[in-house]
Design an enzyme around this catalytic site. Structure first.
Site, PDB file in Angstrom:
ATOM      1  N   SER A 158      36.314  40.778  48.893  1.00 51.40           N
ATOM      2  CA  SER A 158      35.439  41.908  49.172  1.00 51.40           C
ATOM      3  C   SER A 158      34.659  41.670  50.470  1.00 51.40           C
ATOM      4  O   SER A 158      35.250  41.499  51.530  1.00 51.40           O
ATOM      5  CB  SER A 158      34.510  42.138  47.980  1.00 51.40           C
ATOM      6  OG  SER A 158      33.863  43.383  48.070  1.00 51.40           O
ATOM      7  N   ASP A 167      41.049  50.871  43.734  1.00 45.27           N
ATOM      8  CA  ASP A 167      39.979  50.244  44.509  1.00 45.27           C
ATOM      9  C   ASP A 167      39.732  51.075  45.761  1.00 45.27           C
ATOM     10  O   ASP A 167      40.677  51.400  46.491  1.00 45.27           O
ATOM     11  CB  ASP A 167      40.403  48.811  44.887  1.00 45.27           C
ATOM     12  CG  ASP A 167      39.369  48.080  45.725  1.00 45.27           C
ATOM     13  OD1 ASP A 167      38.251  48.600  45.905  1.00 45.27           O
ATOM     14  OD2 ASP A 167      39.681  46.969  46.193  1.00 45.27           O
ATOM     15  N   HIS A 187      38.725  46.952  41.786  1.00 45.23           N
ATOM     16  CA  HIS A 187      37.904  46.077  42.623  1.00 45.23           C
ATOM     17  C   HIS A 187      37.097  45.102  41.761  1.00 45.23           C
ATOM     18  O   HIS A 187      36.415  45.510  40.828  1.00 45.23           O
ATOM     19  CB  HIS A 187      36.950  46.902  43.487  1.00 45.23           C
ATOM     20  CG  HIS A 187      36.283  46.084  44.551  1.00 45.23           C
ATOM     21  ND1 HIS A 187      36.882  45.817  45.755  1.00 45.23           N
ATOM     22  CD2 HIS A 187      35.081  45.455  44.578  1.00 45.23           C
ATOM     23  CE1 HIS A 187      36.081  45.060  46.493  1.00 45.23           C
ATOM     24  NE2 HIS A 187      34.977  44.818  45.791  1.00 45.23           N
TER      25      HIS A 187
END
Length: 410
Positions: free
Chosen positions: A196, A350, A380
């Site tokens: 991320s 995501d 995610h």
């Protein structure tokens, strides 16, 4: 007289009942904005996680109003989770890389040659998570790949705005590369890794060190559902997954704004695209465009978005979004061509899926070897739930194992 003795208990019971009722109403309201597609991995477990996150957010707001702690501080504590003891076969050691705190994970298994090393930058939107939150992942990578794993504890926003996190990760990496012999690491097998926001930092560090002759060359970069641009929050993946946990569309922009300016005063303008001048949008369209997303990723629905009218005053506050150190997708081809072999993991459900797909294309177009792994039922944050309080997902472990296999193949 007995009534007066019972009064405190009655008031406490009323308070507790009201408190629980407020949380239940909040969960119901938040769930209305949440979408869990039928193809997502283990939807029932994901719903439970969403409920926990909503309760956490609600408690944080309550504690802030009671002036016990800030909502962000409470979330950080919860998201860091419980710190497990050392994994069997792994030795853990707190350290510093220059001025940056770090944690080392050394496999106990004997090796004949110097080990590979993985510098890991944790995710959390630049505002949450810590060395503790990624303890389980670091232990697993170290044990299964035989690598020295170095988890970097960079400074968090909004207290420390951009470029603080990037500078910490870069300085830590440079310090490590200058002292490889001390750590018993093979100079030809140093890897940067992140998930991320950590994937964003890993990509930015890798770009900065590309072509440098005063440091050993990085062997590879591992980017796990990375966020790589803040120009377009209306790409197909943002439209399709805008309400899919664990990262909503609005939350992605929220985190980017906290990182760059320490507040979210321009959230709506950024979401609608009025923060980028038309000439710059046109310039970067060759790299950040739905036209570069394969058609098979648009079948779940996509409607071309026309940015709202450009607002110069907003651009002045967020113009650093156009810096490659913040948005690595915007780096010039001359930099991209010098990047090391790459592993990119994306998840179908995501909002950041298309960031990874666009970067994959850029790397391949410039002759960089890419190993891409796509979790068709992933969302995610799925890898980060590995061995977390019984909330692991088989798909997440599969993605983590693919990253480990990539390390072992180098």
């Amino acid at each position: 007289m007995a009534f007066f003795y019972l009064l405190p208990m009655i008031l406490l019971a009323i308070f507790v009942a009201s408190f629980i009722s407020a949380i239940i109403r909040t969960i119901q309201t938040e769930y209305a904005n949440c979408s869990i597609p039928p193809g997502v991995s283990n939807p029932g477990k994901l719903r439970l996680i969403v409920a926990v996150l909503i309760v956490t957010s609600t408690l944080g707001r309550i504690f802030e109003k009671m002036e016990l702690c800030s909502s962000l501080a409470f979330k950080r504590r919860v998201f860091s989770g419980w710190r497990p003891g050392p994994a069997r076969g792994v030795r853990r050691e707190d350290a510093r890389l220059g001025r940056v705190p770090a944690r080392l994970y050394r496999p106990r298994a004997a090796v004949r040659a110097p080990r590979p090393a993985v510098l890991l930058f944790h995710g959390g939107g630049w505002i949450c998570c810590s060395l503790d939150s990624h303890e389980r992942i670091c232990q697993y990578i170290a044990k299964e790949s035989g690598s020295l794993v170095v988890s970097v504890g960079y400074r968090l926003a909004p207290e420390h705005k951009y470029p603080a996190a990037y500078e910490d990760c870069l300085n830590a990496t440079q310090h490590f590369l200058q002292h490889l012999e001390h750590y018993g690491v093979d100079p030809a097998r140093v890897i940067v890794c992140g998930d991320s926001a950590g994937g964003n930092l890993a990509a930015a560090v890798s770009q900065t060190l590309a072509g440098r002759s005063d440091f050993p060359k990085l062997r590879a970069q591992i980017l796990i559902y990375p966020g790589l641009q803040a120009l377009d929050f209306n790409l197909p993946s943002y439209q399709q997954n805008r309400g899919v946990p664990l990262l909503f569309r609005e939350r992605a922009a929220f985190c980017a704004l906290q990182y760059i300016q320490g507040n979210t005063s321009n959230l709506e303008e950024v979401l609608e695209g009025s923060h980028i001048p038309p000439d710059l949008r046109l310039k970067y369209r060759k790299w950040v465009s739905p036209d570069n997303i394969p058609e098979k990723f648009k079948v779940r629905g996509y409607k071309p978005h026309k940015p709202c009218e450009f607002k110069p005053e907003v651009y002045e506050t967020v113009k650093r979004f156009c810096e490659p150190n913040l948005c690595p997708l915007l780096a010039e081809d001359t930099i991209i061509q010098q990047l090391p072999e790459s592993f990119i993991l994306t998840c179908e459900y995501d909002v950041l899926r298309d960031d990874g797909l666009l970067y994959k294309k850029r790397l391949e177009d410039n002759g960089v070897r890419v190993t891409w792994y796509h979790l068709e039922d992933g969302f995610h944050g799925i890898v980060n739930l590995f061995e977390y309080c019984g909330l692991s997902f088989p798909s997440g472990k599969r993605g983590l194992d693919k990253a480990v296999a990539f390390i072992k193949s180098l």
